[in-house]
Design an enzyme around this catalytic site. Sequence first.
Site, short mmCIF file in Angstrom:
data_model
loop_
_atom_site.label_atom_id
_atom_site.label_comp_id
_atom_site.label_asym_id
_atom_site.label_seq_id
_atom_site.Cartn_x
_atom_site.Cartn_y
_atom_site.Cartn_z
N LYS A 24 0.84 -1.20 0.00
CA LYS A 24 0.00 0.00 0.00
C LYS A 24 0.87 1.25 0.00
O LYS A 24 1.70 1.44 0.88
CB LYS A 24 -0.92 0.01 1.23
CG LYS A 24 -1.71 1.31 1.41
CD LYS A 24 -2.65 1.25 2.63
CE LYS A 24 -3.30 2.61 2.89
NZ LYS A 24 -4.14 2.63 4.11
N ASP A 56 -2.69 10.17 3.81
CA ASP A 56 -4.10 9.78 3.97
C ASP A 56 -4.84 10.78 4.85
O ASP A 56 -4.76 10.71 6.08
CB ASP A 56 -4.16 8.37 4.57
CG ASP A 56 -5.60 7.88 4.74
OD1 ASP A 56 -6.51 8.52 4.21
OD2 ASP A 56 -5.78 6.83 5.40
N LYS A 95 -10.28 12.80 8.27
CA LYS A 95 -9.79 12.39 9.59
C LYS A 95 -9.73 13.60 10.53
O LYS A 95 -9.57 14.72 10.06
CB LYS A 95 -8.36 11.82 9.46
CG LYS A 95 -8.28 10.44 8.84
CD LYS A 95 -6.84 9.96 8.82
CE LYS A 95 -6.72 8.57 8.18
NZ LYS A 95 -7.40 7.51 8.95
N ASP A 107 1.51 6.21 5.65
CA ASP A 107 0.54 5.29 5.04
C ASP A 107 1.08 4.64 3.76
O ASP A 107 0.36 3.93 3.07
CB ASP A 107 -0.78 6.03 4.79
CG ASP A 107 -1.99 5.13 4.96
OD1 ASP A 107 -1.84 4.05 5.55
OD2 ASP A 107 -3.07 5.50 4.49
N ASP A 120 -12.30 7.03 3.78
CA ASP A 120 -11.10 6.79 4.57
C ASP A 120 -10.68 5.31 4.53
O ASP A 120 -9.59 4.94 4.96
CB ASP A 120 -11.32 7.24 6.02
CG ASP A 120 -10.01 7.43 6.77
OD1 ASP A 120 -8.95 7.40 6.12
OD2 ASP A 120 -10.06 7.60 8.00
N GLU A 171 -9.53 3.68 2.15
CA GLU A 171 -9.01 3.82 0.79
C GLU A 171 -7.96 2.76 0.45
O GLU A 171 -7.78 2.43 -0.72
CB GLU A 171 -8.42 5.22 0.59
CG GLU A 171 -6.97 5.42 1.03
CD GLU A 171 -6.75 5.23 2.54
OE1 GLU A 171 -7.73 5.27 3.30
OE2 GLU A 171 -5.59 5.01 2.95
N ARG A 199 -7.80 -0.46 0.93
CA ARG A 199 -8.36 -1.66 0.29
C ARG A 199 -8.78 -1.37 -1.16
O ARG A 199 -8.78 -2.26 -2.00
CB ARG A 199 -9.52 -2.19 1.12
CG ARG A 199 -10.66 -1.24 1.30
CD ARG A 199 -11.56 -1.61 2.47
NE ARG A 199 -11.00 -1.21 3.75
CZ ARG A 199 -11.60 -1.41 4.93
NH1 ARG A 199 -12.75 -2.04 4.99
NH2 ARG A 199 -11.03 -1.02 6.03
N1 BES Z 1 -4.34 4.38 6.94
C1 BES Z 1 -5.49 4.12 7.71
C2 BES Z 1 -5.24 3.09 8.80
C3 BES Z 1 -4.50 3.58 10.01
C4 BES Z 1 -5.13 4.34 10.97
C5 BES Z 1 -3.21 3.18 10.23
C6 BES Z 1 -4.45 4.75 12.09
C7 BES Z 1 -2.53 3.57 11.36
C8 BES Z 1 -3.15 4.37 12.29
C9 BES Z 1 -6.61 3.59 6.83
O1 BES Z 1 -6.64 4.08 5.54
C10 BES Z 1 -7.89 3.97 7.47
O2 BES Z 1 -8.16 5.16 7.54
N2 BES Z 1 -8.66 3.00 7.93
C11 BES Z 1 -9.88 3.26 8.57
C12 BES Z 1 -10.87 2.26 8.08
C13 BES Z 1 -12.29 2.53 8.49
C14 BES Z 1 -12.80 3.80 7.83
C15 BES Z 1 -13.14 1.37 8.13
C16 BES Z 1 -9.67 3.10 10.08
O3 BES Z 1 -8.92 2.22 10.50
O4 BES Z 1 -10.21 3.92 10.82
ZN ZN Z 2 -4.84 4.72 4.78
MN MN Z 3 -7.73 5.91 5.43
#
Ligand code: BES
Ligand code: ZN
Ligand code: MN
Length: 508
Positions: free
Chosen positions: A270, A275, A282, A293, A352, A354, A356
């Site tokens: 990835k 992000d 966020k 990210d 968010d 994104e 996947r």
């Molecule tokens: N890059 C983030 C995951 C992340 C969050 C990594 C905090 C490290 C610390 C990912 O893109 C994300 O935002 N995931 C969301 C998914 C949710 C919207 C289903 C998450 O984990 O909040």
């Molecule tokens: Zn992300």
């Molecule tokens: Mn995200």
Amino acid sequence: MKFNIKSGNPEKQRSACVVVGVFEPRKLTAAAEAMDKIADGYIGGLLRSGDMEGKAGSALVLHNVPNTLCDRILLVGLGKEQALSDKAYCDVVRGAFKALHGTGATDAALFLNEVPVKNRETAWKISQTAIIAMESRYRFDRLKSQVEETKPHLRKVTLYTMNEGSRGELAASEEALQQGLAIADGMNLAKDLGNLAPNICTPTYLAEQAIDVAKAYKLKVTVLEQKDMEKLGMGALLAVARGSHQPAKLIALEYWGRTKKEKPVVLVGKGVTFDTGGISLKPAAEMDEMKYDMCGAASVLGTITAVAKMRLPVNVIGIIPTTENMPGGNATKPADVVTSMSGQTVEILNTDAEGRLILCDALTYAERYEPETVIDIATLTGACVIALGHVASGLLSADEELAEELLHASGKAADPAWRLPLWDEYQEQLKSNFADIANIGGRAAGTITAACFLSRFTKKYRWAHLDIAGTAWKSGKEKGATGRPVPLLTQFLIGRAAKKGPAEHKSK
Ligand code: BES
Ligand code: ZN
Ligand code: MN
């Protein structure tokens, strides 16, 4: 820093610093004993007068010890006399290098290979020592206008074994050293890319880095531009890129260490270079950390660097989908439905989620390499940080054998991973009223439903997923990329190479 392996006695070394261990309470190792003997009991005397107990994590530098040929002796505490755990040994070595860097020594002779470690051989100790030594010297000061002069003086490290090893043992030690150094190099690259500011480390920058790696090791590299991805129908990846002014890329880096007839391992990383969450923005707190990210992508470049450096007889392809995730007038909105390269439609309920979306098209793209195995590596879910903290990466796979193989490599590399289930029951959560699949599955089991989403795009090969959201970087005072899981991935490929034996026909 230069490394060597030798056999010899500590008291004979004309080194700037000889490093030996002391167990608690005040029990000299054989190496420390040899130094003490030549110094007429000077070291034992110091211990008796209470200067060092041998507690784990302690260190004591001695200068001009009588009758010795070296400038300094560094005593490092090993804790209670017993076989050390992995962590304890690594802590000892880390402490030793910290103390060494605090001296002016330009070279060091380490006598820590004989320290017993539970279920570990000399080779393991050597590769870990090389990795820890390189880590101890890592600085990221590229973006500072004034660099503090704290550069360690240490330039040469010799790892000693006291008993003359057989030729086979020596060769194994030498190989372990080269593996450790290759892993350290890969980790350094991954850390540098992770730590770089996101206005510099853009998708275009990542593509340039991949091209640099390809040039350095004569590998094939392909960079797909947005128009190429449009032609391929990568609607999910492009949906993420819509809000950004930086063009998205898809990078493919090919390392063929064996005949092309053998199916490759494909690593998909990835590469979200920042992000923001997109329209599902966020919160501001710690949003800066979303520059990390792209650490999955960085670990793929790092691993391929390590593999190329070792000229490992394996076939490995790295695929990196890379983009920013930004809000903007043109950005994807919650409720948008897009068509992925696989033909499956996705309802984007949260922009968010994104990672996947870019991974699913990269996973479909991977099919063209007819992979033997595909492993994707991603800072995918905050839920993984909640589940496993900053210790273990999450491992998800429906393939028992592959999961075991990865866990084995993880153990061997001391780069922890923990398996979470990927049962069909969880797939329910991804149902969409308006498309084939939704891109989020609710709060419950967030790491698992994210992997479930990816699993829909991996039917044509053996596949495993590593969620490195908790392990790719550290927060707080020591904020910085860790270079993980380069050790795990490289060890996995070393294992593959060993299983297959040397390559018969190599093709480029
Ligand atoms: N890059 C983030 C995951 C992340 C969050 C990594 C905090 C490290 C610390 C990912 O893109 C994300 O935002 N995931 C969301 C998914 C949710 C919207 C289903 C998450 O984990 O909040
Ligand atoms: Zn992300
Ligand atoms: Mn995200």
